[in-house]
Enzyme design. Structure first.
Site, PDB file in Angstrom:
ATOM      1  N   ASN A  62      -5.770   2.380   0.118  1.00  0.00           N
ATOM      2  CA  ASN A  62      -6.215   1.325   1.224  1.00  0.00           C
ATOM      3  C   ASN A  62      -5.275   1.000   2.080  1.00  0.00           C
ATOM      4  O   ASN A  62      -3.785   1.281   1.472  1.00  0.00           O
ATOM      5  CB  ASN A  62      -6.911   0.193   0.605  1.00  0.00           C
ATOM      6  CG  ASN A  62      -6.169  -0.356  -0.934  1.00  0.00           C
ATOM      7  OD1 ASN A  62      -5.974   0.906  -1.379  1.00  0.00           O
ATOM      8  ND2 ASN A  62      -6.249  -1.514  -0.837  1.00  0.00           N
ATOM      9  N   GLU A  64      -3.078  -2.018   4.323  1.00  0.00           N
ATOM     10  CA  GLU A  64      -3.618  -3.251   4.937  1.00  0.00           C
ATOM     11  C   GLU A  64      -3.217  -3.425   6.025  1.00  0.00           C
ATOM     12  O   GLU A  64      -1.979  -2.620   6.508  1.00  0.00           O
ATOM     13  CB  GLU A  64      -3.604  -4.354   3.417  1.00  0.00           C
ATOM     14  CG  GLU A  64      -4.640  -4.109   2.522  1.00  0.00           C
ATOM     15  CD  GLU A  64      -4.220  -4.673   1.370  1.00  0.00           C
ATOM     16  OE1 GLU A  64      -3.151  -5.672   1.178  1.00  0.00           O
ATOM     17  OE2 GLU A  64      -4.849  -5.059   0.138  1.00  0.00           O
ATOM     18  N   GLU A  75     -11.258   4.478   0.614  1.00  0.00           N
ATOM     19  CA  GLU A  75     -13.139   5.434   0.625  1.00  0.00           C
ATOM     20  C   GLU A  75     -13.678   5.407   1.673  1.00  0.00           C
ATOM     21  O   GLU A  75     -13.880   6.623   1.702  1.00  0.00           O
ATOM     22  CB  GLU A  75     -14.037   4.552  -0.190  1.00  0.00           C
ATOM     23  CG  GLU A  75     -14.259   4.519  -1.262  1.00  0.00           C
ATOM     24  CD  GLU A  75     -13.733   3.073  -1.635  1.00  0.00           C
ATOM     25  OE1 GLU A  75     -13.055   2.935  -1.002  1.00  0.00           O
ATOM     26  OE2 GLU A  75     -14.089   2.240  -2.526  1.00  0.00           O
ATOM     27  N   CYS A 112     -16.899  -0.697  -2.089  1.00  0.00           N
ATOM     28  CA  CYS A 112     -17.382  -2.228  -1.711  1.00  0.00           C
ATOM     29  C   CYS A 112     -18.794  -1.639  -1.062  1.00  0.00           C
ATOM     30  O   CYS A 112     -18.780  -0.518  -0.748  1.00  0.00           O
ATOM     31  CB  CYS A 112     -16.562  -2.926  -0.799  1.00  0.00           C
ATOM     32  SG  CYS A 112     -16.169  -2.259   1.035  1.00  0.00           S
TER      33      CYS A 112
HETATM   34  N1  THU Z   1     -10.948  -2.072  -1.429  1.00  0.00           N
HETATM   35  C1  THU Z   1     -11.302  -0.969  -1.181  1.00  0.00           C
HETATM   36  O1  THU Z   1      -9.821   0.243  -1.048  1.00  0.00           O
HETATM   37  N2  THU Z   1     -11.814  -0.159  -1.571  1.00  0.00           N
HETATM   38  C2  THU Z   1     -12.956  -0.523  -2.029  1.00  0.00           C
HETATM   39  O2  THU Z   1     -14.789  -0.612  -1.556  1.00  0.00           O
HETATM   40  C3  THU Z   1     -12.695  -2.590  -2.248  1.00  0.00           C
HETATM   41  C4  THU Z   1     -12.116  -2.778  -1.687  1.00  0.00           C
HETATM   42  C5  THU Z   1      -9.635  -2.558  -1.373  1.00  0.00           C
HETATM   43  C6  THU Z   1      -9.737  -3.429   0.648  1.00  0.00           C
HETATM   44  C7  THU Z   1      -8.370  -3.852   0.239  1.00  0.00           C
HETATM   45  O3  THU Z   1      -7.160  -3.361   0.708  1.00  0.00           O
HETATM   46  C8  THU Z   1      -7.909  -4.368  -1.062  1.00  0.00           C
HETATM   47  O4  THU Z   1      -9.525  -3.251  -1.921  1.00  0.00           O
HETATM   48  C9  THU Z   1      -8.638  -6.125  -2.163  1.00  0.00           C
HETATM   49  O5  THU Z   1     -10.276  -5.891  -1.310  1.00  0.00           O
END
Ligand code: THU
Length: 160
Positions: A62, A64, A75, A112
């Site tokens: 991820n 941000e 993902e 998610c």
């Molecule tokens: N996040 C993911 O990378 N994958 C998911 O399926 C759920 C959430 C990340 C997004 C954000 O950077 C952090 O987790 C908190 O939501």
């Protein structure tokens, strides 16, 4: 009126050691990716590793952003890279691991909703299921034989 029941099946492995060898090493790639995540706002680090039919492994984590919605999940970072670099190569498996700096993650952390929708697109495109394995930092690993189990009533191109 009728009741419609939708069933999903998941398989649970007690630990990463129980996984088939190739999946264990894919999950370890997800750990490595997870540990390189850029998540200074949530402190929630996620890594994904994708095995392609040609044996190539693509990883993502991820990313941000100070403007929160501009970030992207692990993902989708991984699957969009796979889609952009290997548009004709099928995705066979995906392993996902998440860890939080705020609390222990010892239960499987599922992708998610937005990531499920993104993974569904590739499964529908390639017409073969994608195996998905997901876990926290340690503990149980959940396996879904197809994205369909994680996203019943998927919105797909055939509805357009
Ligand atoms: N996040 C993911 O990378 N994958 C998911 O399926 C759920 C959430 C990340 C997004 C954000 O950077 C952090 O987790 C908190 O939501």
């Amino acid at each position: 009126m009728k009741e419609l029941k939708i069933e999903s099946t998941l398989f649970i492995f007690d630990t990463i050691e129980e996984l088939p060898k190739d999946v264990m090493s894919l999950m370890k790639k997800a750990f490595e990716a997870r540990d390189k995540a850029y998540a200074p706002y949530s402190n929630f680090h996620v890594g994904a590793a994708i095995l392609l039919e040609n044996g190539e492994i693509i990883t993502g984590n991820n990313q941000e952003n100070a403007s929160y919605p501009s970030g992207l999940c692990a993902e989708r970072t991984a699957i969009y890279y796979a889609g952009s670099q290997y548009p004709e190569v099928k995705i066979v498996k995906m392993a996902i691991s998440a860890t939080s700096k705020n609390k222990p993650t010892s239960t499987p952390i599922p992708p998610c909703g937005a990531c499920r929708q993104a993974i569904a697109e590739y499964e529908i495109k390639q017409k073969t299921p994608i195996e998905i394995y997901f876990m926290g930092e340690s503990g149980h690993v959940a396996k879904s034989n197809s994205l369909t189990n994680l996203l019943p009533l998927v919105f797909d191109k055939y509805l357009l």
